[in-house]
Design a protein around this motif. Structure first.
Motif, short mmCIF file in Angstrom:
data_model
loop_
_atom_site.label_atom_id
_atom_site.label_comp_id
_atom_site.label_asym_id
_atom_site.label_seq_id
_atom_site.Cartn_x
_atom_site.Cartn_y
_atom_site.Cartn_z
N VAL A 239 -6.26 17.86 1.27
CA VAL A 239 -7.50 17.93 0.49
C VAL A 239 -8.18 16.57 0.46
N ALA A 240 -7.39 15.52 0.25
CA ALA A 240 -7.97 14.17 0.20
C ALA A 240 -8.63 13.82 1.52
N VAL B 262 -9.83 15.89 3.98
CA VAL B 262 -11.02 16.68 4.27
C VAL B 262 -12.19 16.28 3.37
N ASN B 263 -11.91 15.89 2.15
CA ASN B 263 -12.99 15.50 1.24
C ASN B 263 -13.57 14.13 1.55
N SER B 264 -12.88 13.34 2.37
CA SER B 264 -13.34 11.96 2.60
C SER B 264 -13.56 11.61 4.06
N HIS C 61 -19.21 22.22 2.82
CA HIS C 61 -18.70 22.89 1.63
C HIS C 61 -17.76 22.03 0.80
N ARG C 62 -17.51 20.80 1.22
CA ARG C 62 -16.65 19.96 0.39
C ARG C 62 -17.39 19.47 -0.84
N PRO C 63 -16.72 19.11 -1.91
CA PRO C 63 -15.28 18.89 -2.00
C PRO C 63 -14.47 20.17 -2.22
N PHE C 64 -13.26 20.16 -1.68
CA PHE C 64 -12.30 21.23 -1.87
C PHE C 64 -11.25 20.81 -2.88
N THR C 65 -10.59 21.79 -3.49
CA THR C 65 -9.53 21.49 -4.46
C THR C 65 -8.17 22.00 -4.00
N ILE D 26 -9.52 25.33 2.27
CA ILE D 26 -9.81 24.74 3.59
C ILE D 26 -9.41 25.72 4.68
N THR E 150 -11.92 28.51 5.22
CA THR E 150 -13.27 28.16 5.64
C THR E 150 -13.57 28.78 7.00
#
Length: 329
Positions: A127-128, A130-132, A155-159, A164, A167
């Motif tokens: 998650v970290a 893909v979000n960054s 579509h981020r951010p994801f939790t 993911i 998607t």
């Protein structure tokens, strides 16, 4: 650019994914790992639970196939389990459910998604990342899933990792590539963090990076540029004024560039020997037999300083490394 019993139900096993390396704590080094250490109870459940227990969670014909197969060889991976007739994604999830119900696994195992059983730590890292992650690196990690990469960025951010995996455009192969990019190089990243934490002496320093926007770095303009040599890039991706060399980089070149950075901060003395060895071993494993595209840059922002930057990106997996040394008079 760079559940319970039921009747016979046929199910197609998931499409196989190419093998790439994984690292996690504890470190797993085999290139075909598809079960996190925290999730190995799923395999233990499939290998050890009695026919009667398995029959509580799976159709009887599926249980028969599993029991007959394990009599010849124990299951060592999800791919191995999936090779059993009638065992596909739904049956794997039912096995996961049985393992969780009977305490073979707990909350440290998030579960099975897209052919991988991931841990809570894996999920956090996925998650970290893909979000960054920067656009250029994500497209290198997902070279055959352009739409999937675009959808992730949009579509981020994801939790959760499941979001993911769900998607559009992200399938088994893409999710495995993302997992690998997020968890593959933990020892190397620890080494890079240690290198970067050492203060410069005012006249020289280094930077080592594992995740970065190589396109932005390679195309940046500097007033005093000595040289820019690139290799393995598509013609449309070659930075302006860059020379193009025909040969790709190999493991030896990548390791040499990283070692120059470590030497530049006297890392052999100031970095923990354990961190140093684990990082070096990890880098050697991840680069062995691989080919890399990238650029070698030499530039200055004034006449009294010089930056030497080496950028390497695995042409298949998108694994990337940046090593920089700099000095100033």
């Amino acid at each position: 650019m760079f559940a319970g019993c039921g009747g016979i139900e046929a199910e197609t096993a998931p499409e196989s994914a190419p093998s790439t390396a994984q690292q996690q704590a504890p470190i797993l080094t085999q290139t075909n790992v598809d079960v996190a250490q925290e999730c190995t109870g799923i395999l233990e459940f499939a290998n050890k639970a009695s026919y009667q227990i398995l029959d509580r969670f799976l159709p009887s014909n599926v249980v028969t196939n599993i029991v007959n197969r394990r009599a010849t060889a124990q299951f060592t991976s999800l791919a191995d389990l999936s090779s059993v007739t009638l065992v596909g994604p739904t049956r794997l999830k039912q096995l996961e459910g049985g393992a969780r119900t009977l305490d073979y696994i707990d909350a440290d195992c998030v579960g099975i998604m897209d052919g991988l059983a991931i841990s809570r730590d894996d999920q956090t890292a996925i998650v970290a990342l893909v979000n960054s992650i920067d656009d250029s690196e994500l497209h290198d990690v997902l070279p055959n899933a352009w739409n999937g990469a675009v959808n992730l960025l949009g579509h981020r951010p994801f939790t959760t990792a499941q979001q993911i995996a769900d998607t559009t455009g992200i399938g088994d192969v893409s999710f495995r590539n993302i997992r690998n990019s997020a968890t593959l190089s933990r020892p190397l990243e620890a080494l890079f963090a240690a290198v970067n934490a050492i203060p410069s002496n005012g006249s020289a320093g280094v930077t080592t990076l594992r995740h970065f926007d190589w396109w932005k770095i390679a195309t940046a303009s500097h007033y005093y540029e000595n040289e820019k040599v690139c290799f393995g890039l598509e013609p449309s991706s070659v930075p302006r004024y860059a020379k193009v060399r025909p040969n790709l980089a190999d493991s030896a070149e990548v390791i040499a560039a990283v070692e120059r950075s470590i030497t530049g901060v006297n890392g052999d003395v100031t970095i923990s020997p354990q961190v140093l060895k684990a990082g070096r071993d990890n880098l050697a494993e991840l680069t062995a037999g691989r080919s890399f595209k990238g650029c070698i840059l030499s530039y200055g922002d004034d006449p009294w300083s010089r930056h030497n930057v080496s950028i390497f990106v695995d042409t298949t997996t998108g694994f990337s490394v940046l090593a920089e040394t700099w000095w100033a008079e």
